[in-house]
Motif scaffolding. Structure first.
Motif: not given
Length: 218
Positions: A31-32, A34, A173, A178, A181-182, A184-185
């Motif tokens: 998530l953090t 890149k 992933h 993308p 993303q949701r 994973l959150e």
């Protein structure tokens, strides 16, 4: 080496995948981070797997030496009672293990490759004391009197299974980008909130395993 032994150890390895820390760190990095995500995450996971592997080897060799001196210790009635009591304590304590109330995972100050090694080593060092399925698997292999060429690949396979969930999440992933993303959150929140529940389940199942394995010698 019996099929029953392999199934038991495989089941314990799958149980060990419930440990939330390694998966939690993986999700946080996805998530953090890149830049250079793949290399840093692989360094972290390899460090965790290598740490547990060498701890397992040390215990296997150490237990083998102890068994050579005290070959019947695990069949001793007193030892069986102690094992039964420990299993009972783990089983009962699993129902009272507190659930985590926090929803935030710890933030990393640095994400260098060296930091990933330190992170992998430190999280493994903290969690190794609660790695009940791992130690139960080592106990099963030791009491089965397996030769080194038999238990060494089993130990390696166990540790691969242990880090398999983070690897699966990582490859999803990479494939979905993308879209992940949701999910994973949401997964991050669930891991941080239910880490206590996972540990309690592990304590419960390992407690039952110790209880049933001690009954034969009472």
């Amino acid at each position: 080496m019996s099929l029953e032994l392999l199934v038991s150890i495989g089941g314990l390895a799958l149980l060990d995948t419930l440990s939330p820390t390694t998966l939690g760190v993986t999700v946080y990095l996805l998530l953090t981070e890149k830049e250079r995500l793949s290399s840093r995450l692989m360094i972290y996971l390899v460090t965790v797997a290598a740490f547990y592997f060498f701890v397992g080897v040390a215990f296997m060799l150490g237990m083998d030496m102890l068994l050579a001196a005290f070959s019947s210790i695990f069949q001793n009635r007193i030892v069986s009672w102690v094992t039964l009591i420990i299993g009972g304590i783990l089983f009962i304590a699993s129902f009272y293990y507190p659930e985590s109330k926090k929803s935030d995972l710890p933030r990393l100050k640095s994400k260098s490759k060296t930091s990933m090694i330190v992170l992998g080593f430190s999280t493994s060092l903290i969690e190794v004391g609660t790695a009940f399925p791992y130690f139960a698997a080592i106990g099963l292999m030791t009491t089965s009197n397996l030769a080194v060429f038999q238990w060494l690949p089993i130990l390696a396979g166990y540790n691969f299974i242990m880090v398999l969930p983070p690897l699966i999440v990582f490859f999803l992933h990479l494939l979905l980008g993308p879209v992940m993303q949701r999910p994973l959150e949401k997964l991050q929140i669930k891991i941080s909130k239910h880490s206590g529940s996972a540990i309690s389940w592990i304590m419960c199942i390992v407690g039952l395993i110790l209880i049933f394995n001690s009954l034969d010698y009472l």
